[in-house]
Design a protein around this motif. Structure first.
Motif, short mmCIF file in Angstrom:
data_model
loop_
_atom_site.label_atom_id
_atom_site.label_comp_id
_atom_site.label_asym_id
_atom_site.label_seq_id
_atom_site.Cartn_x
_atom_site.Cartn_y
_atom_site.Cartn_z
N SER A 194 0.87 -1.17 0.00
CA SER A 194 0.00 0.00 0.00
C SER A 194 0.91 1.22 0.00
CB SER A 194 -0.91 -0.01 1.23
OG SER A 194 -1.75 1.13 1.23
N LEU A 195 0.83 2.05 -1.07
CA LEU A 195 1.75 3.17 -1.24
C LEU A 195 1.02 4.49 -1.35
CD1 LEU A 195 4.23 1.73 -3.92
CD2 LEU A 195 4.48 1.68 -1.43
N THR A 196 1.64 5.53 -0.84
CA THR A 196 1.19 6.89 -1.09
C THR A 196 1.99 7.41 -2.27
OG1 THR A 196 0.70 7.23 1.25
CG2 THR A 196 0.96 9.20 -0.13
N LEU A 197 1.29 7.72 -3.39
CA LEU A 197 1.97 8.08 -4.62
C LEU A 197 1.63 9.51 -5.02
CD1 LEU A 197 1.35 4.83 -6.70
CD2 LEU A 197 3.41 5.42 -5.40
N THR A 198 2.54 10.10 -5.80
CA THR A 198 2.30 11.43 -6.38
C THR A 198 2.73 11.40 -7.83
OG1 THR A 198 4.47 12.20 -5.67
CG2 THR A 198 2.63 12.60 -4.16
#
Length: 204
Positions: A194-198
């Motif tokens: 589970s990743l926080t991406l931009t």
């Protein structure tokens, strides 16, 4: 056992004597045998080699055997001295190239030759660290033409990696800002994070 006797003209035994004494027959080395648990192994596995020396009757002889392991070009890889009837374990590395290896063994002026082969193994290690996908070739041949799928949310991006033996490649995972479930799927492995991406678009 000796039986000595004297006979008369009538062919009758008139005198005799019996003597027993021990005779020790030495073992004479005639045949050297190499036993392998397997003649085909994967890189990173252990080759188990057991030398057996036989005498003129087929019985085992206790001796020290010199074992040499050479690659297909005749280069000496290993040289050891081991007792007969014991397994010697030769550990191969994950990057050992796929080829045939020669085993030369000698003891008591008797020599023998055998061989084993390392199989080709395509393998890749997958890691996700922060927003970076890391691919490492952990096999013993180039890892090419095997697309790796990266599933970001509901979208799938294909990565056409081509890695030499031991080579590592890094990829940035991007997507419009938010929290995403990311799965990476190769031929033999699947990992998920589970990743926080931009970023502007979903891409690798």
């Amino acid at each position: 056992k000796l039986n000595v006797y004297e006979k008369n003209t009538l062919d009758e035994i008139t005198n005799q004597g019996i003597l027993e004494f021990p005779i020790y027959i030495k073992q004479s080395p005639k045949n050297l045998e190499i036993m392998l648990e397997s003649s085909e192994i994967n890189p990173g596995a252990t080759v188990k080699i057991k030398p057996i020396l036989h005498d003129q009757t087929g019985e085992n002889i206790d001796a020290i055997v010199t074992i040499k392991i050479l690659n297909s070009k005749g280069k000496l890889i290993e040289r050891v001295e081991v007792p007969t009837n014991d397994f010697y374990e030769f550990l191969t590395s994950l990057s050992t190239s796929p080829e045939e290896y020669i085993i030369e063994a000698a003891a008591e002026n008797v020599e023998v030759e055998s061989s084993f082969s390392i199989q080709a193994k395509e393998d890749v290690r997958i890691q996700i660290i922060n927003q970076t996908l890391i691919l490492t070739n952990t096999g013993n041949v180039p890892y090419c033409n095997k697309p790796i799928e990266v599933k970001i949310g509901k979208e799938i991006v294909s990565v056409d990696a081509c890695l030499d033996v031991g080579e590592e490649q890094k990829y940035s995972i991007t997507a419009p800002e938010g929290e995403y479930s990311v799965e990476v799927i190769s031929q033999d492995e699947k990992i998920s994070e589970s990743l926080t991406l931009t970023g502007r678009t979903i891409d690798v």
